[in-house]
Design a protein around this motif. Structure first.
Motif, PDB file in Angstrom:
ATOM      1  N   TYR A  69       0.826  -1.199   0.000  1.00  0.00           N
ATOM      2  CA  TYR A  69       0.000   0.000   0.000  1.00  0.00           C
ATOM      3  C   TYR A  69       0.868   1.260   0.000  1.00  0.00           C
ATOM      4  CZ  TYR A  69      -4.679  -2.021   0.768  1.00  0.00           C
ATOM      5  OH  TYR A  69      -5.894  -2.660   0.634  1.00  0.00           O
ATOM      6  N   SER A  82      -8.201  -5.218   3.428  1.00  0.00           N
ATOM      7  CA  SER A  82      -9.479  -5.756   3.914  1.00  0.00           C
ATOM      8  C   SER A  82      -9.304  -6.725   5.067  1.00  0.00           C
ATOM      9  CB  SER A  82     -10.239  -6.425   2.769  1.00  0.00           C
ATOM     10  OG  SER A  82      -9.495  -7.526   2.246  1.00  0.00           O
ATOM     11  N   HIS A 169      -7.530   0.464  -3.913  1.00  0.00           N
ATOM     12  CA  HIS A 169      -6.385   0.162  -3.057  1.00  0.00           C
ATOM     13  C   HIS A 169      -6.136  -1.350  -3.021  1.00  0.00           C
ATOM     14  CE1 HIS A 169      -6.706   4.341  -1.690  1.00  0.00           C
ATOM     15  NE2 HIS A 169      -7.976   4.102  -1.455  1.00  0.00           N
ATOM     16  N   HIS A 172      -8.876  -2.965  -0.562  1.00  0.00           N
ATOM     17  CA  HIS A 172      -9.462  -2.256   0.580  1.00  0.00           C
ATOM     18  C   HIS A 172     -10.987  -2.289   0.562  1.00  0.00           C
ATOM     19  CE1 HIS A 172     -10.517   0.824   3.463  1.00  0.00           C
ATOM     20  NE2 HIS A 172     -11.067   1.539   2.506  1.00  0.00           N
TER      21      HIS A 172
END
Length: 235
Positions: A69, A82, A169, A172
């Motif tokens: 990220y 997540s 992302h 995400h």
């Protein structure tokens, strides 16, 4: 037929990527799923009695995603992968969210193995799906916010089809358009690792566990993989 592929730039930047694609057709999301209910309950019981805890950001499985990220400009402590967000929620509240049986199934497998997971309703996907970098012109409507339109940042890793971004992302948050509901009949479930040498076997075990939860409630299930060695799979 829908192709899923890793863009060459993703393979180059993240050569340890391996993604399991678990497909289910003829899915019956409105019947009882006792094995999924039991899997979720077992995780919650483990947290309650202290015998198990979800992987945190110091775990290498989660740490790899934090590093990824940051590499594309996302702060992973503000916008969490997540599985990281789901595990933190379970640790804090002692319970996983109950959405619907297919979603509850991949949530249980995700947090149980410390691997990000998601799903797309294939009947709402247009064209093929690529894991690639956003160019800044794409549109994304977040899950649960049908009137919101976002523009991913250039360079951000996304899942995208011919109509727009399906996950921001990398993993995400999923899009509203391709969300999985009780009535979704043809679904692809996604499990991911960035550490194929360390966690490739774990990923494959997780995919088979998810397939086992889905199979009693589907006409047909299958597992495919995409990674550096085979960057495309046709479902």
């Amino acid at each position: 037929m829908t192709a899923f592929r890793l863009a060459p730039a993703i393979v180059d930047a993240f050569p340890g990527t391996l993604i399991a694609l678990v497909t289910a057709s003829g899915l019956r999301g409105r019947e009882a799923w006792p094995a999924t209910d039991a899997a979720v309950a077992d995780l919650e019981l483990g947290v309650a009695d202290g015998s198990w805890e979800p992987a945190g950001e110091t775990d290498p499985r989660i740490g790899a995603w934090h590093a990824a990220y940051r590499s594309f400009g996302t702060n992973p402590r503000r916008v969490r992968p997540s599985v990281d967000a789901l595990g933190r929620r379970l640790a804090k509240k002692g319970a996983l969210p109950r959405i619907n049986p297919p979603v509850d199934s991949y949530n249980a497998v995700s947090v149980g193995h410390g691997l990000p997971a998601g799903a797309f309703d294939l009947d709402r996907v247009f064209g093929d799906v690529a894991v690639r970098r956003a160019d800044g012109t794409e549109a994304f409507t977040p899950l649960g916010e049908p009137d919101t339109v976002e523009a991913p940042e250039p360079g951000e890793v996304v899942y995208a089809d011919d109509e727009g971004v399906l996950t921001r992302h990398w993993n995400h948050r999923d899009a509203h358009r391709t969300r999985v509901t009780e009535d979704s009949a043809r679904v692809v479930f996604v499990l991911e690792t960035l550490r194929v040498e360390d966690d490739g076997a774990l990923l494959k075990d997780a995919a088979e566990e998810l397939r086992g939860l889905l199979a009693p409630h589907a006409d047909l299930t299958a597992v495919h993989h995409v990674g550096a060695a085979q960057p495309e799979a046709v479902l």
